[in-house]
Motif scaffolding. Sequence first.
Motif, PDB file in Angstrom:
ATOM      1  N   GLU A  18     107.936  -5.332 -31.797  1.00  0.00           N
ATOM      2  CA  GLU A  18     108.063  -5.270 -30.332  1.00  0.00           C
ATOM      3  C   GLU A  18     108.783  -3.996 -29.903  1.00  0.00           C
ATOM      4  O   GLU A  18     108.385  -3.338 -28.955  1.00  0.00           O
ATOM      5  N   ILE A  19     109.847  -3.636 -30.625  1.00  0.00           N
ATOM      6  CA  ILE A  19     110.585  -2.416 -30.295  1.00  0.00           C
ATOM      7  C   ILE A  19     109.725  -1.192 -30.539  1.00  0.00           C
ATOM      8  O   ILE A  19     109.662  -0.284 -29.702  1.00  0.00           O
ATOM      9  N   ALA A  20     109.052  -1.160 -31.675  1.00  0.00           N
ATOM     10  CA  ALA A  20     108.219  -0.002 -32.031  1.00  0.00           C
ATOM     11  C   ALA A  20     107.060   0.167 -31.054  1.00  0.00           C
ATOM     12  O   ALA A  20     106.679   1.297 -30.739  1.00  0.00           O
ATOM     13  N   ASN A  21     106.511  -0.917 -30.556  1.00  0.00           N
ATOM     14  CA  ASN A  21     105.377  -0.832 -29.640  1.00  0.00           C
ATOM     15  C   ASN A  21     105.787  -0.404 -28.229  1.00  0.00           C
ATOM     16  O   ASN A  21     104.931   0.004 -27.444  1.00  0.00           O
ATOM     17  N   LYS A  22     107.071  -0.476 -27.910  1.00  0.00           N
ATOM     18  CA  LYS A  22     107.549  -0.057 -26.591  1.00  0.00           C
ATOM     19  C   LYS A  22     107.710   1.457 -26.506  1.00  0.00           C
ATOM     20  O   LYS A  22     107.823   2.011 -25.438  1.00  0.00           O
ATOM     21  N   LYS A  23     107.738   2.103 -27.651  1.00  0.00           N
ATOM     22  CA  LYS A  23     107.951   3.572 -27.675  1.00  0.00           C
ATOM     23  C   LYS A  23     106.699   4.307 -27.320  1.00  0.00           C
ATOM     24  O   LYS A  23     105.621   3.927 -27.502  1.00  0.00           O
TER      25      LYS A  23
END
Length: 90
Positions: A85-90
């Motif tokens: 989820e964090i990686a996809n927000k970048k």
Amino acid sequence: MDEKELDIRFLEAVDTASKMSQSELPQDVQLRLYAYYKQASFGTISYDYSSDFDLRNAFKTNAWMQISHLSTDEAKELYIKAINEIANKK
């Protein structure tokens, strides 16, 4: 999904997390990731009070204790999900 596939996905998530800057993540997210990682890697916490126990370690210990009811596999899945989820927000 078998244990080996889960371990591979977990290690990939750990690798992704290691490339992230701590300054990019709010402290509550860092604590949650820490707790998931520790539970996934070591299982339920064994509390050991020592003289060098400081406030930072108290927060980390508390975060881990709060999720100690999870199995190692559940913690791995939650860690993977959080990192993705964090990686996809970048």
